[in-house]
Design an enzyme around this catalytic site. Structure first.
Site, short mmCIF file in Angstrom:
data_model
loop_
_atom_site.label_atom_id
_atom_site.label_comp_id
_atom_site.label_asym_id
_atom_site.label_seq_id
_atom_site.Cartn_x
_atom_site.Cartn_y
_atom_site.Cartn_z
N GLU B 46 0.87 -1.17 0.00
CA GLU B 46 0.00 0.00 0.00
C GLU B 46 0.90 1.21 0.00
O GLU B 46 1.67 1.41 0.94
CB GLU B 46 -0.80 -0.02 1.30
CG GLU B 46 -2.28 0.13 1.13
CD GLU B 46 -2.97 -0.05 2.48
OE1 GLU B 46 -3.27 -1.21 2.81
OE2 GLU B 46 -3.16 0.94 3.18
N ASP B 57 -4.81 9.31 9.98
CA ASP B 57 -3.52 8.72 10.32
C ASP B 57 -2.94 9.29 11.60
O ASP B 57 -3.21 10.42 11.97
CB ASP B 57 -2.53 8.95 9.17
CG ASP B 57 -2.92 8.16 7.93
OD1 ASP B 57 -3.00 6.93 8.04
OD2 ASP B 57 -3.16 8.77 6.88
#
Ligand SMILES: Cc1ncc(COP(=O)(O)O)c(C=O)c1O
Lengths: 402, 258
Positions: B46, B57
């Site tokens: 990824e 995140d």
């Protein structure tokens, strides 16, 4: 067609709004979305909200006819005195509403972001009032330039957590608050301080702030025999004081709406927060709106002398008002705002917040007719900004009148 | 069939998906890192498209993104890197970014570039399912690009089913617990119950568990409840500490798989 500038059923103002959020926030935001209107409409909610606004905040805020300013600018200039609210700004209208909502939702912990610290103080205040834990995220740059408000939040019992990422200002504090909410989805409510963020926040905050224009209607009726002004002038960071003062006039086309945007050191200086001019359509903090960004979609770090306007986006309601031509934007530089603050102080004995000062500069920029009724929303007072103002004490003032 | 679908028809267990940020720790590092990951035995990569405001995140990924942007990383460069990787490796590649990045690039252009340079799927955590379905699903499908939607312990059963259905050309991204990326702790019974529920609801869509997977033990536990797992922040920390030479990367992967 029944044209309206209010939000539609899908959570959009024209092309702007929506909820572009990661799944981790979905359950909370969806719960708010499906319940906010119902909760706010409850009689018991309205009773508590109104009572607190009257007895605790000190509403209604006066609508003051500023005689000297009126003379100077050749129009009838009224000041909507949100600066006289408890805690010194319009921000508390929203935090009172949201703390009551959080209680209805059974939340035990409150988080907030703040730029100027006014929203942080307003949140810490209602948390103290309700006895709820409060954490305020604030960019470390803002912690430095708004020190008095940091002390106030701490005295009120809130924890102030510095946001150290990015530009270390309002956008980064907002990121940190959102992350906190992701990590604490069950017990925590996020009190956003402006008409930004995913639906339903822009509409919910606008609703709580709409008390400003609700009062303006009857106050103008009493004083002028008509319930609408020709102009409303407000500064715009995310846009909550503007949304509140425009709310009941959004579809009243006889009232012209003006927004003062922070131009910082100048539109072309590379140090600006003039979103509607420098920005383009995109997504920030879960909302499709106007924002300052690179061609690759990276959000640009804004700049303004005023921490409360130092935001690279603008609420979706305003993005739509501007795009449709319903509201006009005037960019105001740091120094123009400083001059406007001294001007107001010397003419009327009112020291405005730096954010608010931007709105006052617009008086120089609009050609009024003598009979025009103008309302300037005085979103907050300047106590928190004295250390900035003091630096300009010896600057020759009144340069702003032509 | 894209490379992810091909992978899941061939391999159903212990799939190791490694996330890291493109442009980190050096501008062109992705080309060799992905190749080394493939050689060391990772199954999917990824590639994070660094973003100024990565809401979903944690600090490790945000810092790697900040550095990548400082290094000069752009979306066009990313597509060039994917193309270069494709001359050396057929490992399935998922691009992960935020919806605003794709919007500004132009959605059709973005998808064209992604597909023609050899990416297999996208993850856009802030692209809502209904917007995807109404505006973009056909564009993805025309280009054989998959998309992975996320589910969390708070996601309703009905939404889990929808997310799984929309993710069928890629994999369902199971967030192991309520958190941003990068927090490290072990897997609890509550999580295991949640994984078991997902197993029933997701029908045929493969699934990978991410967020908080950081070592062999958490990888194996997660893999027992899905087709495999995704490791991100722990790998980025490893890159920061031990560099992106082949030895460093194979020792990290060995530590998980051997
Ligand atoms: C006094 C004052 N006015 C205006 C603003 C800008 O916010 P908004 O645009 O939401 O009214 C702030 C924000 O901190 C503020 O403190």
């Amino acid at each position: 067609m029944n044209e309206t500038y209010h939000i539609n059923e899908s959570g959009y103002y024209g092309a702007f709004g929506g909820a572009f959020i990661p799944e981790m926030l979905y359950a909370n935001v969806e719960r708010l979305r499906s319940q906010y209107l119902e909760i706010i409409a409850k009689e018991s909610f309205q009773e508590q909200f109104t009572e607190l606004l009257i007895d605790y905040v000190g509403r209604p805020s006066p609508l003051y006819l500023a005689h000297k300013l009126s003379k100077k600018y050749g129009a009838k200039i009224y000041l909507k005195r949100e600066d006289l609210n408890h805690t010194g700004a319009h921000k508390i209208n929203n935090t009172i509403g949201q703390i009551l909502l959080a209680k209805e939702l059974g939340k035990k912990r409150i988080i907030a972001e703040t730029g100027a610290g006014q929203h942080g103080v307003a949140t810490a205040t209602v948390c103290a009032l309700m006895g709820i834990e409060c954490i305020v995220y604030m960019g470390s740059v803002d912690i430095e330039r708004q020190a008095p408000n940091v002390s106030r939040m701490k005295m009120l019992g809130a924890e102030v957590r510095p946001a150290e990422s990015g530009s270390k200002t309002l956008k980064d504090a907002t990121n940190e608050a959102i992350r906190d909410w992701i990590n604490n989805p069950v017990d925590t409510h996020y009190i956003i301080g402006s008409v930004v963020g995913p639906h339903p926040y822009p509409d919910m905050v606008a609703l709580f702030q709409s008390v400003i224009s609700e009062e303006m209607k009857w106050q103008l009726q009493e004083k002028e025999g008509r319930d609408y002004p020709d102009y409303i002038l407000a500064c715009v960071g995310g846009g909550s004081n503007a949304a509140g003062s425009f709310y009941h006039y959004l579809d009243e086309l006889r009232t012209k709406l003006y927004l003062a945007e922070a131009a910082g050191k100048g539109i072309d200086s590379g140090h600006s927060a003039a979103t509607s001019i420098l920005g383009s359509e995109g997504i920030i903090h879960g909302s499709r709106t106007m924002l300052m960004q690179t061609p690759d979609g990276q959000i640009i770090e804004p700049y303004s002398i005023s921490a409360g306007l130092d935001y690279p986006g603008i609420g979706p309601m305003h993005a739509n008002l501007i795009k449709q031509g319903r509201a006009k934007v005037i960019p105001v530089t740091d120094i123009e705002a400083i001059d406007a603050a001294f001007d107001l102080t010397r003419e009327e004995g009112i020291i405005p917040a730096l954010e608010t000062a931007h709105a006052f500069h617009m008086l120089n920029k609009i050609d009024f007719r003598k009979e025009d009724i103008v309302v300037v929303n005085v979103s907050g007072r300047g106590d928190k900004d004295l250390s900035t103002y003091i630096k300009y004490l010896n600057r020759p003032h009144n340069v702003s009148d032509e | 069939m894209n490379r992810i679908e091909a992978l899941f028809t061939r391999k159903k267990k212990n799939i190791l998906n490694i996330y890291f940020t493109a442009g980190f720790p050096e501008l062109d590092a992705a080309v060799s890192v992905v190749t080394y990951l493939d050689q060391a035995g990772a199954d999917i990569v990824e590639l994070g498209i660094p973003y100024s405001d990565p809401l979903a995140d944690g600090p490790t990924i945000q810092e790697s993104g900040t550095l990548a942007l400082k290094n000069g990383m752009t979306i066009d460069l990313l597509f060039q890197q994917v193309k270069k990787i494709r001359s050396q490796s057929e490992i399935p590649i998922v691009l992960m970014g935020y919806f605003n990045q794709m919007l500004q690039y132009g959605v059709e252009d973005f998808l064209d570039q992604a597909a023609s340079n050899g990416a297999d799927a996208l993850i856009m955590p802030d692209l809502p399912m209904d917007v995807y379905k109404s505006d973009y699903q056909s564009m993805f499908e025309e280009r054989s690009l998959g998309i992975s939607f996320l589910v969390t312990p708070q996601t309703s059963d009905e939404r889990i089913k929808r997310a799984a259905e929309l993710s069928k050309n890629s994999f369902l991204y199971i967030i192991s617990k309520s958190s941003i990326t990068g927090s490290a702790s072990n897997i609890s019974q509550v999580q295991i119950d949640y994984f078991n529920k997902l197993e029933k609801l997701k029908a045929d869509t493969p699934s990978l568990i991410g967020f908080g997977i950081h070592n062999k033990e958490t990888f194996l536990t997660a893999s027992a409840h899905a087709n495999g797992a995704i490791i991100g922040s722990a790998f980025i920390r490893h890159l920061s500490k031990y560099g992106f030479e082949q030895d460093s990367i194979s020792s990290f992967i060995d530590g998980i798989l051997k």
